[in-house]
Design an enzyme around this catalytic site. Structure first.
Site, short mmCIF file in Angstrom:
data_model
loop_
_atom_site.label_atom_id
_atom_site.label_comp_id
_atom_site.label_asym_id
_atom_site.label_seq_id
_atom_site.Cartn_x
_atom_site.Cartn_y
_atom_site.Cartn_z
NE ARG A 21 3.25 7.91 1.28
CZ ARG A 21 3.73 6.74 0.91
NH1 ARG A 21 4.67 6.15 1.62
NH2 ARG A 21 3.25 6.14 -0.14
NE ARG A 25 4.48 2.53 6.56
CZ ARG A 25 4.74 1.82 5.46
NH1 ARG A 25 4.65 0.52 5.50
NH2 ARG A 25 5.10 2.41 4.36
NE ARG A 34 -1.37 1.27 8.19
CZ ARG A 34 -1.43 -0.04 8.12
NH1 ARG A 34 -2.22 -0.72 8.92
NH2 ARG A 34 -0.69 -0.68 7.25
CG ASP A 71 -2.41 5.53 -1.77
OD1 ASP A 71 -1.34 5.63 -1.15
OD2 ASP A 71 -2.49 5.01 -2.90
CE1 TYR A 147 1.86 1.24 -7.53
CE2 TYR A 147 1.59 3.38 -8.59
CZ TYR A 147 2.30 2.53 -7.75
OH TYR A 147 3.45 2.97 -7.14
#
Ligand code: CP3
Length: 343
Positions: A21, A25, A34, A71, A147
């Protein structure tokens, strides 16, 4: 490329470094792009913006590797499962209900549906300095299946992915079907990334720690071995990093039985234990606790030195034990890279 030399078995001091990562952010320039892209999925599927976001942390910190900005859930999305990222909640998917629903997902879309991702890979490769490796990636089949079957993460600790874990007993054929589809399409998807310019690839098995040893062998080791064997048959020199997070006592078996080149370690597995457990010559990646990045200062530099010294004498790639969180200050990463370079 220093990263590839270590993956080939060399020992480097200081070790090559990149961080899970590393784009995200915590970086103001990421938040800026973004907001231009709108939602996260639009950012992942916009090759121009995704390539720019991949390169941002390389320019700022000069890491030894860039990791493709995408992702692990792009693959099920490309195959036809709905996906959205709710602000502050993480990914949301309509949980797969049956084998009939599974049959509606289209394996051919592993190529056509991921075309923008391959364009990102080509653009990043063209924009990277020659000494910086490009890491492609996918989620490992079991982690992505969690998921697809539960529809979201984030259940309380100790009860992660309750539906998936029940289905392992209640409707094992459904779980096996999802893993079979993901194993085949992950091979295609990663091969396409290699063809587009990825120098090595990584498999994220973030949820391997919720399985019993027996299920770990069936749902983690066996599919990973198939992916590694298929990719190496086509690309004999390809390096594959596996990250079986929180796999505990299964670590050595994972390393030996899957044939991966290097193993990523989470922060709870210390160097002494990992080195003692794994066969001599194992290439390690990891494993600073990302929490220390929030503290900065002396606790951070001490933690970095402990990781560096713990793996000294091994083939080692410096990384975190999990991803950088949004609350980390960019200066903490600068301190980290300075500390490694001064080692
Ligand atoms: O490491 C990198 O810099 C490369 C890009 C990358 C992302 N996700 C970007 C991302 C990679 C390799 C991943 C892998 C991933 N995605 C994993 C495996 C690693 C792990 O963290 O255990 C998992 C489980 C996912 C699924 C996922 N994607 C979750 C649970 C979330 C929400 C968490 C959060 O921080 O909000 C995401 C979203 C996501 N993936 C973001 C980023 C930068 C945040 C999106 C945003 O900008 O809002």
């Amino acid at each position: 490329m220093k990263l590839l030399e270590v993956l080939n078995g060399a020992k480097a001091w200081p070790p090559p470094a990149w961080l899970m990562r590393q784009a995200g952010r915590y970086l103001p320039e990421y938040r800026e792009l973004r907001s231009q892209a709108g939602d996260f999925l639009s950012l992942c599927t916009n090759p121009e913006l995704a390539a720019e976001v991949t390169l941002q942390p390389i320019r700022r910190y000069g890491f030894d590797a860039a990791i493709l900005f995408s992702d692990i859930l792009i693959l099920p999305w490309a195959l036809g499962q709905d996906l959205r990222f709710a602000e502050g909640e993480g990914p949301l998917l309509p949980p797969l209900q049956s084998r009939a629903e599974l049959a509606k997902l289209d394996p051919a879309r592993a190529i056509s549906g991921t075309a923008p991702i391959m364009e990102t890979v080509r653009r990043v490769k063209a924009g990277l300095p020659s000494e910086t490796a490009l890491i492609g990636f996918a989620g490992s089949p079991f982690t992505v299946a969690c998921y697809m079957l539960d529809g979201k993460g984030g259940a309380k600790a100790g009860n992660e992915f309750p539906r998936t874990r029940l289905l392992c007993f209640e409707d094992r054929a459904l779980v096996e079907g999802v893993i079979e589809l993901l194993t085949e399409t992950t091979i295609t998807y990663l091969q396409a990334q290699v063809d587009a310019g990825a120098d090595c690839v990584m498999l994220f098995e973030s949820w391997s720690g919720i399985l019993t040893s027996s299920l770990f062998r069936d749902f983690v080791i066996a599919p990973t071995k198939r992916i590694v064997t298929a990719l190496k048959a086509k690309n004999p020199r390809l390096h594959i990093i596996g990250f079986p997070r929180h796999c505990g006592l299964m670590l050595a078996e994972y390393v030996t039985a899957t044939g991966i080149t290097a193993v990523g370690l989470d922060s709870v597995t210390d160097a002494v234990t990992a080195i003692a457990a794994c066969p001599p010559g194992t290439v390690f990646q990891g494993n600073l606790d990302p929490l220390l990045l929030r503290l900065g200062g002396e606790p951070l530099t001490q933690g970095i030195k402990a990781v560096l010294n713990g793996f000294r004498g091994q083939s080692h790639i410096f990384n975190l034990g999990h991803g950088i969180t949004p609350d980390v200050k960019p200066e903490a990463i600068a301190l980290l890279m300075d500390t490694i370079r001064a080692a």
